[in-house]
Design an enzyme around this catalytic site. Structure first.
Site, mmCIF file in Angstrom:
data_model
loop_
_atom_site.group_PDB
_atom_site.id
_atom_site.type_symbol
_atom_site.label_atom_id
_atom_site.label_comp_id
_atom_site.label_asym_id
_atom_site.label_seq_id
_atom_site.Cartn_x
_atom_site.Cartn_y
_atom_site.Cartn_z
ATOM 1 N N ASN A 134 0.829 -1.219 0.000
ATOM 2 C CA ASN A 134 0.000 0.000 0.000
ATOM 3 C C ASN A 134 0.862 1.267 0.000
ATOM 4 O OD1 ASN A 134 1.007 0.153 2.578
ATOM 5 N ND2 ASN A 134 -0.965 0.200 3.628
ATOM 6 N N HIS A 136 3.406 1.965 2.110
ATOM 7 C CA HIS A 136 3.951 2.447 3.390
ATOM 8 C C HIS A 136 5.470 2.239 3.448
ATOM 9 C CE1 HIS A 136 3.115 -1.697 5.496
ATOM 10 N NE2 HIS A 136 4.389 -1.632 5.179
ATOM 11 N N GLU A 141 1.568 4.614 7.417
ATOM 12 C CA GLU A 141 0.498 4.119 6.555
ATOM 13 C C GLU A 141 -0.098 5.268 5.737
ATOM 14 O OE1 GLU A 141 0.288 1.093 6.179
ATOM 15 O OE2 GLU A 141 -0.142 -0.090 7.954
HETATM 16 C C1 F6R Z 1 9.450 -3.160 8.546
HETATM 17 C C2 F6R Z 1 8.850 -2.008 7.881
HETATM 18 C C3 F6R Z 1 7.862 -2.187 6.787
HETATM 19 C C4 F6R Z 1 8.268 -3.243 5.765
HETATM 20 C C5 F6R Z 1 7.172 -3.417 4.715
HETATM 21 C C6 F6R Z 1 7.523 -4.498 3.723
HETATM 22 O O1 F6R Z 1 10.332 -2.737 9.553
HETATM 23 O O2 F6R Z 1 9.127 -0.921 8.265
HETATM 24 O O3 F6R Z 1 7.693 -0.957 6.124
HETATM 25 O O4 F6R Z 1 9.467 -2.874 5.163
HETATM 26 O O5 F6R Z 1 5.976 -3.755 5.351
HETATM 27 O O6 F6R Z 1 7.545 -5.732 4.384
HETATM 28 P P1 F6R Z 1 8.199 -7.002 3.693
HETATM 29 O O7 F6R Z 1 9.619 -6.684 3.464
HETATM 30 O O8 F6R Z 1 8.039 -8.109 4.714
HETATM 31 O O9 F6R Z 1 7.443 -7.244 2.438
#
Ligand code: F6R
Length: 245
Positions: A134, A136, A141
């Site tokens: 999304n 973030h 968010e």
């Molecule tokens: C984690 C964080 C999140 C992740 C994102 C992607 O510390 O800050 O922004 O980087 O949710 O997550 P993955 O890498 O598990 O797809």
């Protein structure tokens, strides 16, 4: 942004780890901003390897993590403290490592103290990021404003759904988390963003080719002059479809 196209996840992780290792070589007292989740796991594997081979010296390096689930103690296996311990800290002796204090009852105090800590370290030299489907970054968010500093967030349902793969059920996924703000992320001197998989392709496109808007928190990265994106073919598919690459 500077784009490094990896053949696959392992290849892009290796390239990204080389950049992180170079940062430490150039600045042995560097402050690294770290992320959790699937995106940086490969980088951490290569950094652990470099430590074992004696090619990188972490002894003067300090780390600060982006986020932590609200209410989770460090010894909880689902906590980001635990993830970092398993994937990096137990193998690599940093000078010091910090994550937001997610068990402090006084949220405002916890956020203020984390910001003060980062400031007292002189800010972040290199920030490693993943991106949510999304858009973030950290747990910033999609919303109405870009948050400047550390804050407590309500996690988007899609984020809880995505992260439920690490839990027994979606009901176990926390609803809130502490996250560094976009302002802090943007004050890092250099940013390394790792993006892998087709489910991130639209977010990657929106982040760098769409408008700068808090509805796509990662779009704030367009305001930063030193962002290196490490992406695989699948993650670049939308950008390619649009003929931009
Ligand atoms: C984690 C964080 C999140 C992740 C994102 C992607 O510390 O800050 O922004 O980087 O949710 O997550 P993955 O890498 O598990 O797809």
């Amino acid at each position: 942004m500077r784009l490094y196209q990896g053949k696959d996840y392992d290849d892009l992780s290796k390239k990204a780890a080389q950049i992180v290792a170079s940062e430490i070589f150039m600045h042995p007292k560097a402050v690294l901003g770290l992320a959790t989740g699937s995106s940086p796991e490969g980088i951490y594997r290569y950094l652990v390897k470099a430590q074992q081979e004696g090619t990188v010296d972490f002894s003067d390096v300090t780390s600060v993590n982006l986020d932590e689930y609200k209410g989770m103690f460090p010894d909880n296996e689902q906590s980001y403290h635990y993830f970092m311990e398993e994937n990096l800290f137990q193998h690599v002796p940093f000078k010091a490592s910090y994550l937001p204090n997610a068990v402090e009852e006084n949220e405002e105090k916890s956020c203020r103290e984390y910001d003060e800590l980062i400031e007292s370290l002189g800010g972040i030299d290199m920030q490693i990021l993943g991106i949510g489907a999304n858009g973030h970054i950290g747990f910033n968010e999609p919303g109405e404003v870009f948050e400047r500093g550390t804050h407590c967030v309500t996690l988007a349902e899609s984020t809880r759904q995505a992260n439920s793969r690490f839990f027994d059920s979606i009901d176990d996924v926390p609803t809130h988390a502490f996250s560094m703000g976009i302002g802090t992320i943007l004050s890092a001197k250099r940013i390394v963003l790792v993006v892998s998989g087709e489910n991130k392709a639209q977010a990657l496109y929106d982040a760098f080719y769409g408008p700068i808007t808090p509805k796509v928190p990662a779009s704030a990265l367009q305001l930063h002059g030193h962002v290196a994106v490490f992406a695989d073919k699948d993650a670049l598919s939308v950008i390619k479809e649009k003929g931009l690459l």
